[in-house]
Design a protein around this motif. Sequence first.
Motif, mmCIF file in Angstrom:
data_model
loop_
_atom_site.group_PDB
_atom_site.id
_atom_site.type_symbol
_atom_site.label_atom_id
_atom_site.label_comp_id
_atom_site.label_asym_id
_atom_site.label_seq_id
_atom_site.Cartn_x
_atom_site.Cartn_y
_atom_site.Cartn_z
ATOM 1 N N CYS A 36 22.891 -18.428 -38.943
ATOM 2 C CA CYS A 36 22.300 -17.620 -40.609
ATOM 3 C C CYS A 36 23.689 -18.171 -41.248
ATOM 4 N N GLN A 37 23.800 -18.597 -41.883
ATOM 5 C CA GLN A 37 24.701 -18.458 -42.880
ATOM 6 C C GLN A 37 25.450 -18.400 -43.718
ATOM 7 N N TYR A 38 24.595 -17.241 -43.511
ATOM 8 C CA TYR A 38 25.043 -15.812 -44.375
ATOM 9 C C TYR A 38 26.365 -14.600 -43.477
ATOM 10 N N CYS A 39 25.978 -14.377 -42.565
ATOM 11 C CA CYS A 39 26.436 -13.533 -42.115
ATOM 12 C C CYS A 39 26.997 -13.918 -40.947
ATOM 13 N N GLY A 40 25.846 -14.847 -40.122
ATOM 14 C CA GLY A 40 27.039 -16.562 -39.170
ATOM 15 C C GLY A 40 26.471 -15.906 -38.011
ATOM 16 N N VAL A 41 25.680 -14.945 -37.527
ATOM 17 C CA VAL A 41 25.043 -14.082 -36.334
ATOM 18 C C VAL A 41 24.065 -15.425 -35.817
ATOM 19 N N ARG A 42 24.692 -15.976 -35.154
ATOM 20 C CA ARG A 42 23.691 -16.752 -33.723
ATOM 21 C C ARG A 42 22.139 -15.806 -33.214
ATOM 22 N N SER A 43 20.844 -15.998 -33.624
ATOM 23 C CA SER A 43 19.945 -15.078 -33.078
ATOM 24 C C SER A 43 19.496 -16.043 -31.659
ATOM 25 N N PHE A 44 19.217 -17.658 -31.971
ATOM 26 C CA PHE A 44 18.943 -18.311 -31.067
ATOM 27 C C PHE A 44 19.229 -19.512 -31.203
ATOM 28 N N ALA A 45 18.324 -20.552 -30.291
ATOM 29 C CA ALA A 45 18.892 -21.850 -30.652
ATOM 30 C C ALA A 45 17.894 -22.496 -29.747
ATOM 31 N N ARG A 46 17.707 -23.738 -30.436
ATOM 32 C CA ARG A 46 16.626 -24.751 -29.489
ATOM 33 C C ARG A 46 17.197 -26.361 -28.557
ATOM 34 N N GLY A 47 16.635 -26.216 -27.872
ATOM 35 C CA GLY A 47 17.469 -27.611 -27.404
ATOM 36 C C GLY A 47 15.642 -28.472 -26.580
ATOM 37 N N TYR A 48 17.105 -29.059 -25.564
ATOM 38 C CA TYR A 48 15.498 -30.154 -24.946
ATOM 39 C C TYR A 48 16.523 -29.974 -23.104
ATOM 40 N N ALA A 49 16.582 -29.988 -22.831
ATOM 41 C CA ALA A 49 16.565 -30.144 -20.943
ATOM 42 C C ALA A 49 15.751 -30.429 -19.936
ATOM 43 N N GLU A 50 15.798 -32.173 -18.956
ATOM 44 C CA GLU A 50 14.565 -31.676 -18.536
ATOM 45 C C GLU A 50 14.309 -30.844 -17.349
#
Length: 134
Positions: free
Chosen positions: A73-87
């Motif tokens: 979040c650009q306002y509070c900085g908290v990382r809630s989730f991530a998106r990725g790709y891994a075979e």
Amino acid sequence: MKKTYIGSCHCGAVRFEADIDLSAGTNKCNCSICTKTRNWNAIVKPDAFRLLTGENALSDYQFGRKNMHHLFCQYCGVRSFARGYAEAIGGDYVGIQLAALDNVELQELIAAPIRYADGQNDLWEVAPDEIRHL
């Protein structure tokens, strides 16, 4: 058993829901970003994740091979989730930060199995020798 969890960043600008089976296992890693952010996540397929609000509030950080989007979040900085790709885990995925879940019970977290990965040495299928700090 899958359960629908609601999650958010600290300020509430980013809100999501995700269908997660905590009994299927959670993840901790010793790579540089996971160690610094105290990452503890559950991996789900993209169709088990729904961003409810805050797409415009998200900032993206990538490093290394740039195959993962570390969103925060650009306002509070908290990382809630991530998106990725891994075979190795079947392609596209969403990594849900367990600390961002608003309706998870303490006992559910305590009972959830944890898989440790030695990401520091790119040995993702191997647990590191030391895990107490993770």
